[in-house]
Design an enzyme around this catalytic site. Structure first.
Site, short mmCIF file in Angstrom:
data_model
loop_
_atom_site.label_atom_id
_atom_site.label_comp_id
_atom_site.label_asym_id
_atom_site.label_seq_id
_atom_site.Cartn_x
_atom_site.Cartn_y
_atom_site.Cartn_z
N HIS A 221 0.85 -1.19 0.00
CA HIS A 221 0.00 0.00 0.00
C HIS A 221 0.89 1.24 0.00
O HIS A 221 2.03 1.20 0.49
CB HIS A 221 -0.87 0.02 1.25
CG HIS A 221 -2.01 -0.95 1.21
ND1 HIS A 221 -3.16 -0.75 1.93
CD2 HIS A 221 -2.18 -2.12 0.55
CE1 HIS A 221 -3.99 -1.76 1.72
NE2 HIS A 221 -3.41 -2.61 0.88
N GLU B 214 0.79 3.93 1.81
CA GLU B 214 1.20 4.38 3.15
C GLU B 214 2.38 3.57 3.67
O GLU B 214 3.32 4.13 4.25
CB GLU B 214 0.03 4.24 4.15
CG GLU B 214 -1.18 5.04 3.81
CD GLU B 214 -2.24 4.25 3.05
OE1 GLU B 214 -3.43 4.42 3.35
OE2 GLU B 214 -1.88 3.47 2.15
N CYS C 62 -6.47 2.08 5.57
CA CYS C 62 -7.13 0.83 5.97
C CYS C 62 -6.58 0.40 7.33
O CYS C 62 -5.64 1.00 7.86
CB CYS C 62 -6.86 -0.24 4.92
SG CYS C 62 -5.15 -0.85 4.92
N CYS D 257 -2.72 -0.24 7.35
CA CYS D 257 -1.93 0.98 7.29
C CYS D 257 -2.07 1.80 8.57
O CYS D 257 -1.09 2.39 9.04
CB CYS D 257 -2.33 1.80 6.06
SG CYS D 257 -1.88 0.97 4.52
#
Length: 148
Positions: A47, A49, A77, A80
């Protein structure tokens, strides 16, 4: 947020869900950049992040990002949000809400739990621009699938 949006656009050009992130140190230096790379890297952990946090840790030679603000185009999410908490990030600024997986208000709010670190959360920054990237990406994907 504009730099995070640029990262999201790069992700979209690579066929990834357009989510971009950046870590900004308190003096204004960008210390980490990231974007989704799940499809290309074939890894659920890729991801934006997570990539920005990892990049910032490398830049700063440490895991404590307590003087960083993380800018991300989509509400983080749970995975993260856990990384944000563990990196001790001071502040999270996100664009579009994520009603299906948002951990800072949309699905649930991690800071409401008895966790050891609670970053300041600011949502809805450049929300329309961030949401439009996602909407356009998924519309294009649907169009490709239907041949239209």
């Amino acid at each position: 947020m504009s730099l995070a949006i640029e990262q999201a656009k790069l992700a979209a050009m690579e066929g990834e869900v357009p989510v971009g992130a950046l870590a900004l140190w308190e003096d204004g230096r960008v210390v980490g950049l990231g974007r989704n790379r799940r499809e290309g890297d074939k890894c659920a952990l890729c991801h934006g992040e997570i990539e920005a946090i990892a990049h910032a840790c490398g830049t700063l030679h440490g895991w404590r990002l307590h003087k960083c603000t993380l800018y991300v185009t989509l509400e983080p999410c749970p995975m993260c949000a856990g990384a944000i908490m563990n990196a001790r990030i001071k502040r999270v600024v996100y664009g579009a809400k994520d009603p299906k997986a948002g951990a800072y208000g949309s699905l649930f709010h991690l800071n409401d739990l008895a966790v050891n670190h609670k970053p300041e959360i600011v949502g809805g920054v450049m929300e329309q621009e961030c949401a439009a990237l996602l909407k356009d990406f998924f519309a294009s994907l649907r169009e490709k699938r239907t041949g239209g």
